[in-house]
Scaffold this motif. Structure first.
Motif, mmCIF file in Angstrom:
data_model
loop_
_atom_site.group_PDB
_atom_site.id
_atom_site.type_symbol
_atom_site.label_atom_id
_atom_site.label_comp_id
_atom_site.label_asym_id
_atom_site.label_seq_id
_atom_site.Cartn_x
_atom_site.Cartn_y
_atom_site.Cartn_z
ATOM 1 N N SER A 1 -29.169 39.372 -14.409
ATOM 2 C CA SER A 1 -27.806 39.635 -13.957
ATOM 3 C C SER A 1 -27.291 40.877 -14.671
ATOM 4 O O SER A 1 -27.804 41.271 -15.716
ATOM 5 N N MET A 2 -26.274 41.494 -14.074
ATOM 6 C CA MET A 2 -25.715 42.720 -14.616
ATOM 7 C C MET A 2 -24.201 42.671 -14.441
ATOM 8 O O MET A 2 -23.707 42.179 -13.434
ATOM 9 N N ASN A 3 -23.475 43.202 -15.406
ATOM 10 C CA ASN A 3 -22.027 43.300 -15.303
ATOM 11 C C ASN A 3 -21.665 44.033 -14.015
ATOM 12 O O ASN A 3 -22.328 44.996 -13.621
ATOM 13 N N VAL A 4 -20.605 43.586 -13.352
ATOM 14 C CA VAL A 4 -20.227 44.129 -12.044
ATOM 15 C C VAL A 4 -19.958 45.630 -12.095
ATOM 16 O O VAL A 4 -20.362 46.370 -11.195
ATOM 17 N N ALA B 1 -11.010 53.288 -4.797
ATOM 18 C CA ALA B 1 -11.521 52.074 -5.453
ATOM 19 C C ALA B 1 -10.670 50.937 -4.894
ATOM 20 O O ALA B 1 -9.439 50.999 -4.920
ATOM 21 N N LEU B 2 -11.336 49.938 -4.365
ATOM 22 C CA LEU B 2 -10.650 48.857 -3.663
ATOM 23 C C LEU B 2 -11.002 47.529 -4.312
ATOM 24 O O LEU B 2 -12.170 47.254 -4.576
ATOM 25 N N PHE B 3 -9.999 46.709 -4.521
ATOM 26 C CA PHE B 3 -10.199 45.400 -5.140
ATOM 27 C C PHE B 3 -9.660 44.331 -4.197
ATOM 28 O O PHE B 3 -8.460 44.260 -3.958
ATOM 29 N N ILE B 4 -10.583 43.554 -3.639
ATOM 30 C CA ILE B 4 -10.211 42.478 -2.734
ATOM 31 C C ILE B 4 -9.912 41.280 -3.612
ATOM 32 O O ILE B 4 -10.807 40.753 -4.269
ATOM 33 N N GLN B 5 -8.666 40.877 -3.654
ATOM 34 C CA GLN B 5 -8.224 39.869 -4.610
ATOM 35 C C GLN B 5 -7.581 38.682 -3.914
ATOM 36 O O GLN B 5 -7.041 38.814 -2.820
ATOM 37 N N GLY B 6 -7.626 37.562 -4.593
ATOM 38 C CA GLY B 6 -6.886 36.385 -4.167
ATOM 39 C C GLY B 6 -5.577 36.369 -4.922
ATOM 40 O O GLY B 6 -4.800 37.315 -4.888
ATOM 41 N N ASP B 7 -5.377 35.321 -5.689
ATOM 42 C CA ASP B 7 -4.125 35.192 -6.436
ATOM 43 C C ASP B 7 -4.304 35.508 -7.922
ATOM 44 O O ASP B 7 -3.519 35.070 -8.754
ATOM 45 N N LYS C 1 -24.566 57.953 4.344
ATOM 46 C CA LYS C 1 -23.834 59.032 3.669
ATOM 47 C C LYS C 1 -22.345 58.709 3.543
ATOM 48 O O LYS C 1 -21.685 59.183 2.637
ATOM 49 N N LYS C 2 -21.830 57.921 4.464
ATOM 50 C CA LYS C 2 -20.460 57.399 4.360
ATOM 51 C C LYS C 2 -20.609 55.908 4.127
ATOM 52 O O LYS C 2 -21.133 55.199 4.979
ATOM 53 N N ILE C 3 -20.142 55.428 2.970
ATOM 54 C CA ILE C 3 -20.435 54.057 2.575
ATOM 55 C C ILE C 3 -19.282 53.420 1.814
ATOM 56 O O ILE C 3 -18.543 54.101 1.111
ATOM 57 N N LEU C 4 -19.145 52.132 1.989
ATOM 58 C CA LEU C 4 -18.296 51.316 1.137
ATOM 59 C C LEU C 4 -19.260 50.401 0.396
ATOM 60 O O LEU C 4 -19.935 49.579 1.011
ATOM 61 N N LEU C 5 -19.381 50.607 -0.921
ATOM 62 C CA LEU C 5 -20.235 49.766 -1.758
ATOM 63 C C LEU C 5 -19.412 48.593 -2.260
ATOM 64 O O LEU C 5 -18.392 48.788 -2.924
ATOM 65 N N LEU C 6 -19.843 47.388 -1.947
ATOM 66 C CA LEU C 6 -19.099 46.177 -2.289
ATOM 67 C C LEU C 6 -19.888 45.333 -3.271
ATOM 68 O O LEU C 6 -21.013 44.921 -2.976
ATOM 69 N N ALA C 7 -19.300 45.072 -4.430
ATOM 70 C CA ALA C 7 -19.896 44.188 -5.434
ATOM 71 C C ALA C 7 -19.094 42.899 -5.493
ATOM 72 O O ALA C 7 -17.896 42.879 -5.195
ATOM 73 N N GLY C 8 -19.759 41.825 -5.900
ATOM 74 C CA GLY C 8 -19.114 40.520 -5.953
ATOM 75 C C GLY C 8 -18.439 40.232 -7.279
ATOM 76 O O GLY C 8 -18.574 40.988 -8.243
ATOM 77 N N SER C 9 -17.739 39.122 -7.313
ATOM 78 C CA SER C 9 -17.050 38.710 -8.534
ATOM 79 C C SER C 9 -18.059 38.427 -9.637
ATOM 80 O O SER C 9 -19.240 38.193 -9.381
ATOM 81 N N ILE D 1 -12.385 40.253 -8.652
ATOM 82 C CA ILE D 1 -12.721 40.509 -10.047
ATOM 83 C C ILE D 1 -11.730 39.770 -10.940
ATOM 84 O O ILE D 1 -10.517 39.850 -10.738
ATOM 85 N N SER D 2 -12.241 39.051 -11.923
ATOM 86 C CA SER D 2 -11.351 38.282 -12.794
ATOM 87 C C SER D 2 -11.017 39.026 -14.088
ATOM 88 O O SER D 2 -10.005 38.739 -14.715
#
Length: 172
Positions: A150-153, A51-57, A115-123, A30-31
Motif C-alpha cells: 500500500s502507498m499513501n494517497v 485539484a478536486l476532492f470528492i467529499q462526504g460530510d 493526454k487529457k486525464i482526471l487521475l482519481l485516487a481513493g480514500s 480523503i480523511s
C-alpha cells in the motif's frame, strides 16, 4: 553548487507539449487534511488545471490544509465537491483513470494514459467505491514489488502524475 529550485527552473525551463494536454488530480473522501494539502501542492507542481476532492460530510481544518499546501493553497485551483457533483460534472466529460488495486487494473507504467486525464485516487482506508469504479473505463495500479503493498494517497498520486508527465513528453 547552487541548490535553489526557483533559480534552477528559471535557468532550466521545462518544455511543455502543445495541444490538448491537461491533468486534474482528484481524491475520493480523503480523511487526512495534510493529504489534501499535499495533493494541492502536487497539483501545483505538475501544472494541473485543478485539484478536486470528492467529499462526504468530512470536516477539514483549512489551517492544516494551508500549512501543508504552502503557497500553493492560494495559487492552485482546488475545490471540494459532492459525489453527485462529481458524477454529473466530471464523470461524463473527462477521461478518468482510477488509481486503484482492483480487478481489471493495468500496470500504470505499461498503460498509455490519455493526454487529457482526471487521475482519481481513493480514500486512505477504503479506496474508491465499487459503484464508482464500475463507471470508470481506465483502472491503473502502481506495481509494488516490496513487502508493503500500500502507498499513501498523496504519494500514489505523485507517482501517477509524474508517470503521466513522462508519457506526455515533458522534458527539461
Amino acid at each position: 553548487m547552487n541548490t535553489n529550485s526557483v533559480q534552477f527552473f528559471n535557468t532550466n525551463p521545462v518544455d511543455v507539449p502543445g495541444g490538448a494536454v491537461e491533468i486534474i488530480l482528484a481524491a475520493w473522501q480523503i480523511s487526512n487534511s495534510e493529504n489534501i494539502g499535499k495533493i494541492i501542492r502536487l497539483a501545483h507542481n505538475v501544472g494541473a488545471s485543478q485539484a478536486l476532492f470528492i467529499q462526504g460530510d468530512e470536516n477539514h481544518r483549512l489551517s492544516k490544509i494551508k500549512k501543508t499546501a504552502g503557497f500553493s493553497f492560494d495559487q492552485q485551483n482546488w475545490s471540494f465537491c459532492s459525489e453527485e457533483e462529481f458524477l454529473s460534472n466530471y464523470l461524463p466529460y473527462y477521461d478518468i483513470a482510477a488509481l486503484e488495486t482492483c480487478d481489471g487494473a493495468t500496470n500504470i507504467f505499461t498503460t498509455q494514459l490519455p493526454k487529457k486525464i482526471l487521475l482519481l485516487a481513493g480514500s486512505e482506508s477504503h479506496g474508491i467505491p465499487e459503484h464508482i469504479l464500475d463507471k470508470i473505463n481506465h483502472k491503473v495500479v502502481i506495481p509494488m514489488p516490496g513487502g508493503c503493498k500500500s502507498m499513501n494517497v498523496s504519494n500514489a498520486l505523485s507517482v501517477a502524475a509524474f508517470e503521466w508527465l513522462r508519457q506526455t513528453n515533458y522534458s527539461l
